[in-house]
Design a protein around this motif. Structure first.
Motif, PDB file in Angstrom:
ATOM      1  N   LEU A  48      -3.495   2.312   2.583  1.00 24.76           N
ATOM      2  CA  LEU A  48      -3.983   2.997   1.394  1.00 24.76           C
ATOM      3  C   LEU A  48      -4.807   4.231   1.770  1.00 24.76           C
ATOM      4  CD1 LEU A  48      -4.211   2.998  -1.686  1.00 24.76           C
ATOM      5  CD2 LEU A  48      -6.222   1.507  -1.466  1.00 24.76           C
ATOM      6  N   GLY A 102       0.813  -1.208   0.000  1.00 25.00           N
ATOM      7  CA  GLY A 102       0.000   0.000   0.000  1.00 25.00           C
ATOM      8  C   GLY A 102       0.846   1.258   0.000  1.00 25.00           C
ATOM      9  N   ALA A 116     -11.072   1.787  -0.424  1.00 23.40           N
ATOM     10  CA  ALA A 116     -10.257   1.430   0.740  1.00 23.40           C
ATOM     11  C   ALA A 116     -11.122   1.256   1.988  1.00 23.40           C
ATOM     12  CB  ALA A 116      -9.190   2.502   0.973  1.00 23.40           C
ATOM     13  N   PHE A 149      -3.686  -3.539   4.317  1.00 21.42           N
ATOM     14  CA  PHE A 149      -3.549  -2.830   3.042  1.00 21.42           C
ATOM     15  C   PHE A 149      -4.492  -1.634   2.985  1.00 21.42           C
ATOM     16  CE2 PHE A 149      -5.009  -2.216  -1.346  1.00 21.42           C
ATOM     17  CZ  PHE A 149      -3.792  -1.954  -1.977  1.00 21.42           C
TER      18      PHE A 149
END
Length: 616
Positions: free
Chosen positions: A583, A510, A565, A579
């Motif tokens: 992000l 990310g 996200a 992740f």
């Protein structure tokens, strides 16, 4: 004047940058691999014992950074190389002997001035920091048996309250059996119990001079009970893991009867197994009177003195399920104890039972469900078979001096460690059914360090390639983009450290993606400036229009990515959440640096100047 920020904007950007640098700094001081030494019964460690351990490590050619005594009475030895940790533990354990507990640990290395303002390095996930992975299996048969025994105890109390006499009672093969001396007593019992227990099928059997009432639990009730047992165990294990203070643990169901537990950063696997897998519970029972029928008595040993035993009633006053909170402390003689608070129903049951039995003894029973393996022959091959068993032991047997309520104490514990673990287990709740370790894996610190090194290398390679591309493509403005990119990386690391987010390998991916997105914002701005210059606008007008008109595109693109996200974080687990967190934070820092930081640098370098040509 075009391309000039007011002073407050420059000060705001400077403030954000300074705060970002400060809270990103602790990541330059990663945790030290260490060995923690504590007394077997919670006693304080003397400096002499710590010196002996350090000398043993030096003799074994294991380099150490330093030794220190902690405020809680334990000792800590920091090692130079994480690969020496397991060997160091074995050396110290053999040197100090059985009177000390030697465990692996990770010690904070953040300077005190940073720690005083709440700055700390990013937490690392299981794939980076190391830890343990457990696959637990729930004993479904034991769950059914426990529920039947609980129902049988309640049924006995109901029959006694209604003065319905029975000869004996047993739990066997998913059934509860009551033997009666007469058909009349059986019919009265059946009529009474059928209205209260609709999950059983009722049948009768002849038995010599009497009759037997057989209550068999239905298949649907068994299925519901097994689902409840797994879900309740999930909740209890999550509570226990939260008590351990593990960052970003994974506790989830796998299939009909298994649970996966991953604990990043846990180095002492024995302690983790003891807490996570403990199926300890408590029962409070009265001591049997001399005239109590033998069928209603169970004789149990004391935990700290197996040769000493006491005869107790089978009927249970309350169990540990009624405990709402528990904490450890010490009595007036310095002996460990656990302070118990019961919920409303538990307090009422305890008060009712003790109010009418003042002067009798009440026992506190500690129950543990365990298993042992044995080798058997199956189809001509040796296979390991797990044999479950239950240990019951009396913690204390004390005389009831007065009616008890929802608050009281448990004494008779061997050590402060035992009282602390018992309080933790009671706070987090008891397991609805025993669990067994079907699989155990340990990810060592060396593997974690290898993953960290590779992750850092991927970020460096990605950053270098972006820097080269921006310099070649946009020349002087490429320097501005690279400066904003560096600020973006610092702010992202600071935000993850400040918010306590956990970094995993997908999280590193990310970060790399965030760097690419941050550059994408600058590319939109610079290409827009080129278009304005080709439209014969002045340099200052081109810069102003480029930043203003690219802003909408940058925000639109990043908002849609941010929504994705957020969805990943809300429905994902483990690595997917890692992740998504990276992000999401990266999108916020990217917009800030692409729009504000990049333009601030541009304003300071070329804003307000008369330029005939722009190197872009």
């Amino acid at each position: 004047m075009l391309n000039r920020y007011p002073l407050w904007k420059y000060l705001l950007i400077l403030l954000v940058l300074v705060v970002g640098v400060i809270y990103a700094l602790p990541n330059l001081y990663p945790e030290d691999s260490a060995i923690q030494i504590s007394g077997d019964r919670g006693t304080r460690i003397e400096q002499s014992a710590l010196d002996r351990a350090a000398q043993a490590l030096e003799a074994a050619d294991i380099a150490i950074k330093r030794t220190e005594l902690e405020e809680n009475g334990s000792g800590l030895i920091r090692l130079q190389d994480a690969n020496d940790q397991l060997h160091a533990r074995d050396v110290i354990a053999s040197t100090l002997g059985q009177d000390y507990v030697v465990a692996l640990n990770l010690a904070e290395a953040t300077p005190s001035w940073l720690a005083s303002i709440g700055a700390a390095p990013m937490k690392l996930g299981l794939d980076l920091r190391g830890g343990v992975h457990f696959l637990l299996e729930v004993d479904m048969d034991a769950a059914v048996k426990q529920r039947l025994e609980s129902n049988a105890s309640a049924m006995r109390q109901t029959l006694r309250d209604e003065r319905i006499r029975y000869r004996n009672n047993e739990v066997k093969d998913h059934s509860i059996r009551f033997a009666f001396a007469s058909e009349e007593d059986l019919n009265q019992a059946r009529s009474l119990l059928q209205t209260q227990y609709n999950v059983f099928t009722f049948t009768t059997e002849d038995e010599g001079r009497g009759a037997v009432l057989v209550m068999t639990i239905t298949d649907q009730a068994i299925q519901e009970l097994q689902d409840y047992a797994v879900n309740q165990n999930l909740t209890t294990i999550r509570n226990r893991v939260n008590e351990l203070g593990v960052s970003e643990p994974l506790v989830q169901r796998q299939g009909p009867s298994r649970i996966i537990v991953e604990l990043p950063g846990i180095q002492d696997t024995a302690a983790a197994k003891r807490i996570v897998g403990a199926t300890a519970n408590l029962e409070f029972r009265l001591e049997a009177a001399p005239d109590t029928p033998e069928s209603e008595i169970e004789t149990l040993p004391f935990r700290n003195d197996p040769d000493r035993k006491a005869a107790l009633l089978k009927d249970i006053i309350i169990t540990g399920d009624r405990v709402s909170s528990a904490s450890r402390s010490f009595d007036q003689n310095g002996r460990p104890q656990v302070n118990i608070n019961l919920d409303g129903a538990g307090g009422s049951q305890m008060n009712s039972a003790t109010r009418s039995n003042i002067g009798r003894n009440m026992a506190v029973i500690f129950i543990e469900h365990k298993s042992r393996t044995r080798t058997v022959m199956e189809d001509g091959k040796q296979v390991e078979e797990r044999v479950p068993y239950t240990e019951r032991g009396i913690i204390s047997l004390a005389t009831i001096q007065s009616a008890l309520g929802s608050q009281f104490r448990i004494t008779g514990l061997d050590s402060p460690t035992e009282s602390q673990e018992l309080a933790l287990l009671l706070r987090s709740g008891s397991l609805a059914a025993p669990i067994y370790f079907a699989q155990e894996r340990t990810i060592g610190p060396s593997l974690g360090q290898q993953n960290i090194d590779r992750g850092i290398m991927s970020v460096i390679v990605g950053l270098v390639m972006l820097v080269i591309f921006m310099l070649v493509r946009y020349k002087a403005f490429g320097l501005i983009a690279n400066a904003a990119l560096t600020v973006n990386l610092v702010l992202l690391i600071a935000a993850m450290s400040l918010l306590g987010a956990t970094l995993t390998l997908p999280g590193i991916a990310g970060i790399v993606l965030t760097l690419g997105m941050a550059v994408d914002g600058n590319v939109l701005i610079f290409e827009r400036i080129r278009e304005e210059l080709r439209a014969k606008k002045t340099v200052q007008q081109a810069i102003h229009t480029g930043y203003e008109r690219a802003l909408t595109s940058i925000i639109d693109a990043n908002v849609t990515t941010l929504l994705v996200a957020i969805i990943l974080f809300s429905i994902g687990t483990g690595p997917v959440k890692g992740f998504a967190v990276t992000l999401s934070l990266g999108i916020v820092t990217s917009v800030f640096t692409s729009v504000m930081v990049s333009r601030a640098i541009t304003n300071l370098s070329v804003g307000g100047k008369t330029l005939k040509k722009l190197w872009i």
